[in-house]
Design an enzyme around this catalytic site. Structure first.
Site, PDB file in Angstrom:
ATOM      1  CB  THR A 192       5.816   2.620  -0.735  1.00 24.93           C
ATOM      2  OG1 THR A 192       6.159   3.216   0.517  1.00 24.93           O
ATOM      3  CG2 THR A 192       4.517   3.263  -1.201  1.00 24.93           C
ATOM      4  CG  ASP A 193       7.057   1.437   4.451  1.00 22.36           C
ATOM      5  OD1 ASP A 193       7.047   2.416   3.675  1.00 22.36           O
ATOM      6  OD2 ASP A 193       7.869   1.337   5.393  1.00 22.36           O
ATOM      7  CD  GLU A 194       6.191   6.909   2.272  1.00 21.05           C
ATOM      8  OE1 GLU A 194       5.450   7.891   2.137  1.00 21.05           O
ATOM      9  OE2 GLU A 194       7.420   6.957   2.099  1.00 21.05           O
ATOM     10  CE  LYS A 227       4.292   3.274  -5.392  1.00 23.79           C
ATOM     11  NZ  LYS A 227       4.923   2.894  -6.689  1.00 23.79           N
ATOM     12  CE1 TYR A 281       5.490   7.546  -3.853  1.00 22.84           C
ATOM     13  CE2 TYR A 281       5.576   7.333  -1.459  1.00 22.84           C
ATOM     14  CZ  TYR A 281       5.922   6.876  -2.719  1.00 22.84           C
ATOM     15  OH  TYR A 281       6.692   5.746  -2.840  1.00 22.84           O
TER      16      TYR A 281
END
Ligand code: NAD
Ligand code: TYD
Length: 339
Positions: free
Chosen positions: A125-127, A157, A153
């Site tokens: 994810t870009d997060e 990741k 989260y």
């Protein structure tokens, strides 16, 4: 070609399975999913009719189970979608995020090594890049942007990404990673912003907007994400990270107002609530690498994608009503009751 798709009973994994069954009819697909609150076998009911598809219930972090499955099936490639995926839940209960997202990834990586799988793809994810300032619209996440996570989260990741890259460097495991922006589309669990707005607005219920509603997300129609993953799986370079996003930045309040307007519902449903802890301000992806190396470009504009998505929720009321009438009620009360 036989591929293992983990987390395929969830939102993006199921869309990927349908995309591959349609566009790569010669592939055999095995889906491994634990069927957590986010996994739904009804989502795969059509796929289960297809002789090229098989569903297996199990936990990616259960090493013995995973090893047995890899011995029985002989996978050519593995795509790991399985994860705990909701930031708000990670703030309440981080432990399961570490277990599934980190230990689960490690278990799959070891199985891929042991069974000589020719490609492991980690859906990230870009997060993992943290956030960008709201007033610097010239800045985007590239693959070189340092990892800088905000939530349990995103930290879990990012840990999985680092492990994946370590297995490439140390063991020459053929891996790729994709980091995508926020997806929307069919089968999206109604805890996430867009399906939450649609399902609540259709029931004439209040729409909770965190903080001032000016946080920005970069939205991509889920099928464009699935197509990008298929391209990386087939032509992506081993050891590489590919960002995926379609330059579709919107403030949350704009998204809420757009959906309400399409549904013909009043803006008086909007209720500003207490902000999320550590709330990332802005995500924005620079997709230049996947475009120049693999020729990927998004095909669905936000205007078309949101219309298609709303139509899907209108045509498939039973799918989401079953969810919101179940355990989800307790979840909603716990997360929003005193907000
Ligand atoms: P989701 O929560 O809808 O689905 C997750 C699926 O994984 C569910 O079917 C669940 O049952 C399964 N699962 C959970 N724990 C498991 C375990 N231990 N073993 C086996 N299966 C397990 O998530 P999603 O939105 O489809 O996201 C899929 C992947 O894409 C995740 O890795 C997520 O981090 C990533 N991602 C999501 C977005 C987004 O906008 N939703 C954007 C970029 C990346
Ligand atoms: P979400 O769909 O949870 O995705 P992510 O946190 O991974 O970006 O949230 C999208 C944005 O919408 C995020 O800025 C938080 C905000 N949001 C609300 O304002 N209200 C809500 O009820 C939810 C679930 C999210």
């Amino acid at each position: 070609m036989k591929i293992l798709v983990t987390g395929g009973a969830g939102f993006i994994g199921s869309n990927f399975i349908y995309y591959m069954l349609e566009n790569r009819p010669d592939y055999d697909i095995v889906c491994l999913d634990k069927l957590t609150y986010a996994g739904n076998l009804k989502t795969l009911s059509e796929a289960i009719q297809n002789p090229k598809f098989k569903f297996v219930k199990g936990d990616i972090a259960d090493r013995e189970f995973v090893d047995n499955l890899f011995s029985q099936e002989i996978f050519d490639k593995v795509v790991n979608f399985a994860a705990e995926s909701h930031v708000d839940r990670s703030i309440e209960s981080p432990g399961i995020f570490l277990q599934t997202n980190i230990m689960g990834t490690a278990s799959l990586l070891d199985a891929c090594r042991k069974h000589s799988v020719s490609r492991y793809h980690q859906v990230s994810t870009d997060e993992v890049y943290g956030d960008l300032p709201l007033d610097r619209t010239d800045l985007f996440f590239t693959e070189e942007t340092p990892i800088h996570t905000s939530s349990p989260y995103s930290a879990s990741k990012a840990s999985a990404d680092l492990l994946t890259l370590a297995y490439f460097r140390t063991y020459n495991l053929p891996v790729t990673i994709s980091r995508c922006s926020n997806n929307y589309g069919p089968y999206h669990f109604p805890e996430k912003l867009i399906p939450l707005i649609i399902s609540r607005a259709l029931n004439n219920e209040s729409i909770p907007v965190y903080g001032n509603g000016l946080n920005v997300r970069d939205w991509l129609y889920v099928e464009d994400h699935c197509k990008a993953i298929a391209m990386i799986l087939e032509n992506g370079r081993e050891g590489e990270v590919y960002n995926i996003g379609g330059h579709n930045e919107k403030t949350n309040i704009d998204v809420v107002k757009t959906v309400l307007s399409i549904l013909g519902k009043p803006e008086s449903l909007i209720t500003y609530v207490k902000d999320r802890a550590g709330h990332d301000l802005r995500y924005a992806i620079d997709p230049a690498k996947i475009h120049s190396e693999l020729g990927w470009l998004p095909e669905t504009t936000f205007e078309d994608g949101i219309e298609k998505t709303i139509k899907w929720y209108l045509d498939n009321k039973e799918w989401w009503q079953d969810i919101i009438n179940g355990e989800y009620r307790n979840y909603y009360e716990k997360m929003y009751g005193n907000r």
